[in-house]
Design a protein around this motif. Structure first.
Motif, PDB file in Angstrom:
ATOM      1  N   ASP A 219       0.590  -1.128  -0.046  1.00 22.65           N
ATOM      2  CA  ASP A 219       0.145   0.126   0.196  1.00 22.65           C
ATOM      3  C   ASP A 219       0.992   1.283   0.006  1.00 22.65           C
ATOM      4  N   ARG A 220       2.108   1.120   0.609  1.00 21.45           N
ATOM      5  CA  ARG A 220       2.998   2.345   0.451  1.00 21.45           C
ATOM      6  C   ARG A 220       3.575   2.601  -0.880  1.00 21.45           C
ATOM      7  N   GLN A 223      -0.888   3.462  -5.299  1.00 20.91           N
ATOM      8  CA  GLN A 223      -1.593   4.754  -5.163  1.00 20.91           C
ATOM      9  C   GLN A 223      -3.100   4.168  -4.350  1.00 20.91           C
ATOM     10  N   SER A 250      -9.921   2.740  -2.878  1.00 19.94           N
ATOM     11  CA  SER A 250      -9.419   3.423  -1.869  1.00 19.94           C
ATOM     12  C   SER A 250      -7.896   3.896  -1.989  1.00 19.94           C
ATOM     13  N   GLY A 251      -7.476   4.828  -1.218  1.00 19.08           N
ATOM     14  CA  GLY A 251      -6.053   5.067  -1.074  1.00 19.08           C
ATOM     15  C   GLY A 251      -5.677   6.544  -1.406  1.00 19.08           C
ATOM     16  N   MET A 252      -4.424   6.674  -1.625  1.00 15.94           N
ATOM     17  CA  MET A 252      -3.989   8.143  -1.946  1.00 15.94           C
ATOM     18  C   MET A 252      -4.490   8.628  -3.064  1.00 15.94           C
ATOM     19  N   GLY A 253      -4.529   7.902  -4.296  1.00 14.06           N
ATOM     20  CA  GLY A 253      -4.643   8.185  -5.675  1.00 14.06           C
ATOM     21  C   GLY A 253      -6.064   8.579  -5.750  1.00 14.06           C
ATOM     22  N   THR A 255      -8.143   9.985  -3.006  1.00 14.12           N
ATOM     23  CA  THR A 255      -8.035  11.159  -2.373  1.00 14.12           C
ATOM     24  C   THR A 255      -7.579  12.300  -3.280  1.00 14.12           C
ATOM     25  N   GLU A 256      -6.406  12.226  -3.751  1.00 10.45           N
ATOM     26  CA  GLU A 256      -5.795  13.195  -4.658  1.00 10.45           C
ATOM     27  C   GLU A 256      -6.928  13.519  -5.822  1.00 10.45           C
ATOM     28  N   SER A 259      -9.730  15.742  -4.787  1.00 11.58           N
ATOM     29  CA  SER A 259      -9.400  16.899  -4.248  1.00 11.58           C
ATOM     30  C   SER A 259      -8.740  17.772  -5.654  1.00 11.58           C
TER      31      SER A 259
END
Length: 288
Positions: A219-220, A223, A250-253, A255-256, A259
């Motif tokens: 997961d690190r 994305q 889900s995950g950072m990608g 969220t980015e 936004s």
């Protein structure tokens, strides 16, 4: 954002889904998507058989609908496309299949060498691959650490980090190369699948394998996580379908992407889809 998988789901969307839109692969602006960010790196987590079908469908869709080159790493020889894919893509042209290169490394060491060789192959190929797919990371990582039980987990986590870093580095390198060559297929996306031993222990919607130490490492680097969760409810059984699956992003990608306000041609952010599997082998995706 998992744009290749979104393309797959939109291409094979349910005809009754009023939210259907034309399939496309949005290309982010280089100003907002650095090659080091590895745009489009996605980890598919869930049942082995289904995740393999999703990866094959992604490869076929990317080659046929988007016209991009794909390299597909897997330990299992692919003699023919699964029935579900043949139902989804009955008129697939041989030219489209030629855009997919299948490689069959047997061990983690062989996989690392073949991924590293992607840098070298760009010197002999006019068009580098725009999609890297690795089927079944657990098959390469299982038992790769050696030693005692505790050392095995530590070694497997180290191997997972090493492999993920190399995959991301290769995708970033190919993205830079594709951009320099003014290719419309840039950036290079990365999709891999992973089935954890903890997948059978359901924690809740979209939370399968939450306590897996190897998954924490993966997961690190990826994305986006795409979780496949089977629907075992009475309603799903009563609908007369063979299987119903929920697909959670889900995950950072994600969220980015949610936004971002200034990326051109930004795809809509869909966090959940539903996969309907019929008795004749056909598959349909539905936006939730």
């Amino acid at each position: 954002m998992a744009d290749i998988l979104t393309l797959v789901f939109r291409t094979f969307n349910s005809p009754t889904d009023v939210k259907r839109s034309e399939p496309r692969v949005p290309t982010p602006s280089p100003a907002h998507c650095s090659p080091n960010a590895v745009y489009g790196s996605t980890l598919v987590v869930g049942e082995r058989r289904l995740s393999r079908s999703v990866l094959l469908l992604a490869a076929v869709t990317a080659a046929s609908e988007a016209g991009i080159k794909v390299v597909f790493f897997t330990q299992t020889q692919i003699q023919s496309l699964p029935v579900s894919l043949q139902k989804c893509v009955p008129s697939l042209s041989p030219e489209s299949l030629k855009k997919i290169k299948f490689s069959y490394p047997r061990t983690l060491e062989e996989l690392l060498l073949q991924v590293a060789s992607l840098h070298e192959s760009t010197h002999t190929s006019l068009t580098p691959p725009s999609l890297i797919i690795v089927d079944g990371l657990e098959g390469f990582l299982c038992g790769s650490g050696g030693g005692s039980h505790g050392a095995v987990h530590s070694g497997e986590q180290s191997c997972a980090a090493h492999l993920s870093a190399l995959l991301c580095d290769s995708a970033a390198f190919l993205t830079q190369l594709l951009t320099e060559r003014s290719s419309s297929s840039a950036p290079c996306r990365l999709i891999a699948s992973f089935q954890s031993e903890a997948d059978t222990q359901k924690a809740g919607p979209g939370e399968a394998s939450a306590n897996d130490p190897i998954l924490d490492v993966l997961d690190r680097y990826f994305q986006v996580r795409c979780t496949l969760d089977r629907d075992r409810s009475y309603e799903a059984t009563a609908a007369g379908l063979q299987d119903v699956w929920h697909i959670y992003f889900s995950g950072m990608g994600i969220t980015e992407a949610s936004s971002a306000k200034d990326c051109e041609d930004k795809p809509a952010v869909a966090r959940e889809w539903q996969l309907l599997m019929f008795h004749d082998g056909s598959m349909e995706f539905k936006l939730v």
